[in-house]
Write an enzyme that holds these catalytic residues in place. Sequence first.
Site, PDB file in Angstrom:
ATOM      1  N   SER A  96      -9.211   2.082   6.812  1.00 32.67           N
ATOM      2  CA  SER A  96      -9.050   2.764   5.538  1.00 32.67           C
ATOM      3  C   SER A  96      -8.247   1.846   4.621  1.00 32.67           C
ATOM      4  O   SER A  96      -7.510   0.988   5.079  1.00 32.67           O
ATOM      5  CB  SER A  96      -8.330   4.102   5.733  1.00 32.67           C
ATOM      6  OG  SER A  96      -7.031   3.893   6.231  1.00 32.67           O
ATOM      7  N   CYS A  97      -8.422   2.022   3.335  1.00 35.63           N
ATOM      8  CA  CYS A  97      -7.703   1.155   2.411  1.00 35.63           C
ATOM      9  C   CYS A  97      -7.832   1.685   0.999  1.00 35.63           C
ATOM     10  O   CYS A  97      -8.570   2.636   0.740  1.00 35.63           O
ATOM     11  CB  CYS A  97      -8.230  -0.276   2.472  1.00 35.63           C
ATOM     12  SG  CYS A  97      -9.895  -0.465   1.840  1.00 35.63           S
ATOM     13  N   THR A  98      -7.096   1.062   0.085  1.00 41.12           N
ATOM     14  CA  THR A  98      -7.201   1.349  -1.338  1.00 41.12           C
ATOM     15  C   THR A  98      -7.400   0.028  -2.056  1.00 41.12           C
ATOM     16  O   THR A  98      -6.743  -0.957  -1.732  1.00 41.12           O
ATOM     17  CB  THR A  98      -5.933   2.047  -1.859  1.00 41.12           C
ATOM     18  OG1 THR A  98      -5.666   3.199  -1.067  1.00 41.12           O
ATOM     19  CG2 THR A  98      -6.092   2.450  -3.310  1.00 41.12           C
TER      20      THR A  98
ATOM     21  N   ASN B 250      -5.014  -2.662  -0.004  1.00 42.17           N
ATOM     22  CA  ASN B 250      -4.251  -2.317   1.192  1.00 42.17           C
ATOM     23  C   ASN B 250      -5.166  -2.387   2.402  1.00 42.17           C
ATOM     24  O   ASN B 250      -6.313  -1.959   2.352  1.00 42.17           O
ATOM     25  CB  ASN B 250      -3.712  -0.884   1.100  1.00 42.17           C
ATOM     26  CG  ASN B 250      -2.550  -0.753   0.153  1.00 42.17           C
ATOM     27  OD1 ASN B 250      -1.983  -1.735  -0.293  1.00 42.17           O
ATOM     28  ND2 ASN B 250      -2.206   0.477  -0.177  1.00 42.17           N
TER      29      ASN B 250
ATOM     30  N   ASN C 237     -11.748   4.208  -0.587  1.00 46.71           N
ATOM     31  CA  ASN C 237     -12.547   4.577   0.593  1.00 46.71           C
ATOM     32  C   ASN C 237     -13.714   5.500   0.268  1.00 46.71           C
ATOM     33  O   ASN C 237     -14.023   6.406   1.037  1.00 46.71           O
ATOM     34  CB  ASN C 237     -11.669   5.244   1.656  1.00 46.71           C
ATOM     35  CG  ASN C 237     -10.818   4.255   2.408  1.00 46.71           C
ATOM     36  OD1 ASN C 237      -9.611   4.391   2.399  1.00 46.71           O
ATOM     37  ND2 ASN C 237     -11.402   3.261   3.024  1.00 46.71           N
TER      38      ASN C 237
END
Length: 517
Positions: free
Chosen positions: A5-7, A26, A207
Amino acid sequence: MVGMSCTTLLIGKSASCSGATIIARNDDSGSGRYDPKRLVAVAPTDQPRHYRSTLSHVEIDLPDDPCRYTIAPNVLPNRGVLAEAGASERNVAMSATETIAVNERVLAADPLVELRPAEGVPGEAGYRPETPGGIGEEDIITLVLPYVSSAREGVERLGELLERYGTYESNGVIISDVDEIWYVETIGGHHWIARRVPDDCYATIPNQLGIDDFDFSDAFGERRFFMCSADLREFIDRHHLGRAMRPAQGAGFGVAAVLPDHINPRVVFGTSTVKDHIYNTPRAWYMQRHLNPSEDWDSPAARYTPTSDDIPWCRAPENKVTVEDIDFLMSSHFEGTPFDPYGTLGTPESRHRYRPIGINRTGHMVAIELRHDVPAAAAAVMWIAFGSGPFTAVAPFYANVDDTPAYLRDTTPEVSTDNLYWTNRLIAVIADAHWYETRNAIEYYGEQVRAFGHRLVEETDAALADAEAGDIRAALMAANETMAGRLQDLTHKLLDNVLYTSSNLMRNSFAMSDRWV
């Protein structure tokens, strides 16, 4: 197979304060897992000529002309390289990948290419050999970045790999150079779309398949802002994926017509679920709330809310975006709203309603700045933070180097205060329980790190104005060592501070000492 997961936050060159393209992401480990991170330089001699994926077992022969590049991979090899963020000596940058999702209609039309283990016994009836999967997060930077000279070339190479080998997961991939930023989204197992971020805009991606406009006439014409799989229009038409209620120009309802020139990929390919409204859309809402603050974001009449499905993929900011904006946003937890887990607004329920941007599982944030007003050999700067964003700060490191400082390079699998990753992880865990008591020290740490970093970059750039390329690389490595040394000193002082403060606040504390102390 589950991706990270990330932004993601992308800043066009006219929208950034430095006039550079900036891509930031991220890298958050999956729930219950914490993947140690490091920063390493990869020499051409270290790049494999035959590649085999750890997770999917796909095997690919690679070109014999890779260039040098610097990446921020996992420490543990159990899930492959997972380069995550990187910049090459050709001033191309990538961040890969952001896990996204496509809907069931897409998955039915073009299934993901997953590893199928061997079945039965070799030589006996019914034996079926292993079938490799496609490429994924583990592979993409390693397969693309060392071989391309521009962001457009990167999109083209990635597209060719996706069409040939497929992918086992739905992902978003960022590719940039000093002039352009492109964002690629995979569509099913073998299809893809790409859109260029306008120079005066930023894009926010949490995401979720996010591109909200796609122009086929440009993608199959000049390709100024859009690219895609060669058969994407036919793919949509063949599998009845188009959802627009408007007929194409020149055709009435009920009349067979070609697809319109523009589609909304978020509607055609993406998802809109309860989970999206908890996990994804609030992050896009908060980033745009910060960069366009004069708009109404909070009243009952607000156009966009944390659960809106139509938050724009990109827009122009009210002010040019700084590294400090990026650092704040990529570590943010809905400050100033009822949704802040460290805040006092709202209720206990609202403060844990949505997934923050800066979470406990963040391994690193890397913002890659590609600049056009310095010697090309010094153009790429990677602003790096390891660990949970609210408790750390970004520091700049030049990417075009032969080696990286040991403080970031030699992250150990076990806990150690000899490296940045683990020290920041310890700070976060200690300070989390005493947010208000440790907050001033953490904010002061961030100010010191960023101020020193800005000054070091300016001084290094000025000293390189007349240097030769070989001398520049040595000077960049020296600057990186200076930054790492200062960062280590400041980070250890912060650890001392939060440890002392939190020790005094332990529940078994007792103020009275004996008479001899």
